[in-house]
Design an enzyme around this catalytic site. Structure first.
Site, PDB file in Angstrom:
ATOM      1  N   LYS A 111       0.842  -1.215   0.000  1.00  0.00           N
ATOM      2  CA  LYS A 111       0.000   0.000   0.000  1.00  0.00           C
ATOM      3  C   LYS A 111       0.869   1.255   0.000  1.00  0.00           C
ATOM      4  CE  LYS A 111      -4.031  -1.934   0.179  1.00  0.00           C
ATOM      5  NZ  LYS A 111      -5.437  -1.889   0.059  1.00  0.00           N
ATOM      6  N   LYS A 193      -3.318 -10.783  -6.467  1.00  0.00           N
ATOM      7  CA  LYS A 193      -4.625 -11.191  -5.945  1.00  0.00           C
ATOM      8  C   LYS A 193      -5.718 -10.301  -6.545  1.00  0.00           C
ATOM      9  CE  LYS A 193      -5.469  -8.335  -1.947  1.00  0.00           C
ATOM     10  NZ  LYS A 193      -6.509  -8.117  -1.006  1.00  0.00           N
ATOM     11  N   LYS A 196     -10.081  -4.989  -4.945  1.00  0.00           N
ATOM     12  CA  LYS A 196     -11.042  -3.949  -5.318  1.00  0.00           C
ATOM     13  C   LYS A 196     -10.361  -2.613  -5.578  1.00  0.00           C
ATOM     14  CE  LYS A 196     -13.227  -4.191  -0.885  1.00  0.00           C
ATOM     15  NZ  LYS A 196     -12.631  -3.720   0.365  1.00  0.00           N
TER      16      LYS A 196
HETATM   17  P1  ATP Z   1      -8.135  -3.737  -1.284  1.00  0.00           P
HETATM   18  O1  ATP Z   1      -7.915  -4.191  -2.664  1.00  0.00           O
HETATM   19  O2  ATP Z   1      -8.687  -2.345  -1.178  1.00  0.00           O
HETATM   20  O3  ATP Z   1      -7.002  -4.018  -0.368  1.00  0.00           O
HETATM   21  P2  ATP Z   1      -9.589  -6.086  -0.907  1.00  0.00           P
HETATM   22  O4  ATP Z   1     -10.243  -6.328  -2.199  1.00  0.00           O
HETATM   23  O5  ATP Z   1      -8.361  -6.877  -0.581  1.00  0.00           O
HETATM   24  O6  ATP Z   1      -9.321  -4.558  -0.746  1.00  0.00           O
HETATM   25  P3  ATP Z   1     -10.576  -6.215   1.790  1.00  0.00           P
HETATM   26  O7  ATP Z   1     -11.650  -5.365   2.348  1.00  0.00           O
HETATM   27  O8  ATP Z   1      -9.188  -5.854   2.147  1.00  0.00           O
HETATM   28  O9  ATP Z   1     -10.678  -6.294   0.219  1.00  0.00           O
HETATM   29  O10 ATP Z   1     -10.824  -7.724   2.135  1.00  0.00           O
HETATM   30  C1  ATP Z   1     -11.997  -8.263   2.639  1.00  0.00           C
HETATM   31  C2  ATP Z   1     -11.857  -9.754   2.802  1.00  0.00           C
HETATM   32  O11 ATP Z   1     -11.735 -10.382   1.541  1.00  0.00           O
HETATM   33  C3  ATP Z   1     -10.621 -10.182   3.607  1.00  0.00           C
HETATM   34  O12 ATP Z   1     -10.951 -11.307   4.392  1.00  0.00           O
HETATM   35  C4  ATP Z   1      -9.647 -10.565   2.551  1.00  0.00           C
HETATM   36  O13 ATP Z   1      -8.687 -11.493   2.990  1.00  0.00           O
HETATM   37  C5  ATP Z   1     -10.563 -11.191   1.523  1.00  0.00           C
HETATM   38  N1  ATP Z   1     -10.000 -11.112   0.181  1.00  0.00           N
HETATM   39  C6  ATP Z   1      -9.679  -9.973  -0.478  1.00  0.00           C
HETATM   40  N2  ATP Z   1      -9.194 -10.255  -1.698  1.00  0.00           N
HETATM   41  C7  ATP Z   1      -9.201 -11.615  -1.797  1.00  0.00           C
HETATM   42  C8  ATP Z   1      -8.806 -12.526  -2.826  1.00  0.00           C
HETATM   43  N3  ATP Z   1      -8.323 -12.087  -3.964  1.00  0.00           N
HETATM   44  N4  ATP Z   1      -8.961 -13.851  -2.605  1.00  0.00           N
HETATM   45  C9  ATP Z   1      -9.463 -14.308  -1.434  1.00  0.00           C
HETATM   46  N5  ATP Z   1      -9.849 -13.504  -0.421  1.00  0.00           N
HETATM   47  C10 ATP Z   1      -9.715 -12.176  -0.597  1.00  0.00           C
END
Ligand code: ATP
Ligand code: LTN
Length: 327
Positions: A111, A193, A196
């Protein structure tokens, strides 16, 4: 009943990675566990948010929690900022965690690179607020995607440190991984990964994407060199697509491979798009209905906050007393 706790940031669209890695497990686990699910808005503001959009995203996220099947009668849904114990305990953890520990966090390193112009202190101390979110509720498990495992390890370390100094204070929580899909990869780059906050929307499928958009995104998804639809170390892109297909269709990866044997990527992608569209259809119908009643969503959050506060304040008061800060 043993307890679980987890949370998602109301910082954007919920995608299939969030769903398969986290939300889907929550729905299954709510039957067996005393469940607390948080909307972590104070975490979301570590990246600059538009105020109106943040409010909207908060309601949108509660609606999505409910639309995928969380039962507000059974689980406690609440907003982090409604329970002030979270930020209070996070401050206390600031005085127990070491710089070196936080500097090792891979999410912070990513980040900080992503947000060079706003590499704020909150991004750095983010895991301590997360540790407070968790430890206040004394949960046994924390169901999250694999990317959060390192933060859970730090949380355990902090809990043990406090317990060693002050005697039994916190339950040591465990990371709970999805049996399949704990790390769903980006559609346009299978080495990253699904996220969002990705710069390109081609990398993720939002739970609210229309059938047309889903079809386009799946069609555009990266594949590996070759023609056979098989999972394995040499086919990371297909393995990812097969995992999504398998989870959403309740078929094993082997069964899906067999289904598309000799048919090539085009047919497989068409099938995958259909599986995703059909799976998301009822969720999208529920979501639209729920979003038409914001006062109801507000009531659920209020009730959740009241329940959460009772437990969180008890833990916080215990910690405060132990460090010599009495009310
Ligand atoms: P950002 O991209 O803004 O970091 P994010 O998409 O990773 O956000 P979070 O709010 O950080 O979303 O994550 C919410 C939940 O979803 C957490 O438990 C995280 O581990 C899970 N998660 C996020 N991305 C993935 C992924 N690609 N595969 C599996 N689990 C995920
Ligand atoms: N850091 C998590 C979100 C999060 C969380 C939590 C998850 C904040 N507090 C407590 C589980 C328990 C993420 O997914 N980025």
């Amino acid at each position: 009943m043993e307890r679980i706790l987890s949370g998602i940031q109301p910082s954007g669209t919920i995608h299939l990675g969030n769903y398969i890695g986290a939300l889907r497990q929550w729905v299954a686990l709510q039957e067996q566990y005393d469940s607390f699910f948080c909307l972590v808005d104070y975490h979301a503001i570590t990246v600059r948010q538009d105020p109106e959009q943040l409010t909207y995203n908060t309601y949108s996220l509660v609606a999505m929690y409910l639309a995928v099947g969380l039962d507000p009668e059974r689980v406690t849904l609440f907003r982090q900022s409604d329970v002030s114990a979270h930020t209070e305990l996070a401050w206390i953890f600031n005085t127990f965690a070491y710089m070196g520990e936080l500097e090792r966090m891979t999410q912070y390193k990513d980040k900080a690179k992503q947000h060079k112009k706003n590499n704020n202190v909150g991004l750095f101390t983010y895991p301590l607020l997360m540790a407070a979110d968790i430890l206040l509720y004394q949960p046994k498990y924390v169901p999250v995607g694999e990317d959060q495992k390192q933060h859970i390890e730090l949380t355990r370390e902090l809990a043990e440190r406090m317990n060693n100094v002050y005697g039994e204070t916190f339950t040591i929580p465990e990371y709970f991984a999805a049996p399949q899909g704990a790390r769903i990869m980006s559609l346009d780059d299978p080495t990253k990964k699904m996220s969002k906050s990705a710069t390109s929307e081609w990398g993720y499928i939002a739970l609210t994407d229309t059938p047309e958009v889903i079809t386009k995104k799946v069609k555009k998804a990266m594949t590996d060199s070759g023609t056979a639809v098989v999972a394995g170390k040499t086919t990371p892109a297909l393995t990812n697509l097969l995992t999504i297909y398998s989870v959403l269709s309740d078929k094993t990866i082997q069964e899906v491979e067999a289904l598309y044997q000799g048919q090539g990527y085009g047919k497989f992608k068409q099938g995958l798009a259909e599986v995703i569209i059909e799976y998301l259809k009822p969720i999208q119908v529920n979501y639209a209905t729920l979003m038409s009643d914001i006062p109801m969503l507000q009531r659920i959050l209020q009730q959740g906050a009241a329940k959460a506060k009772l437990i969180a304040d008890k833990t916080l008061n215990d910690v405060k007393a132990k460090i010599g800060i009495h009310p």
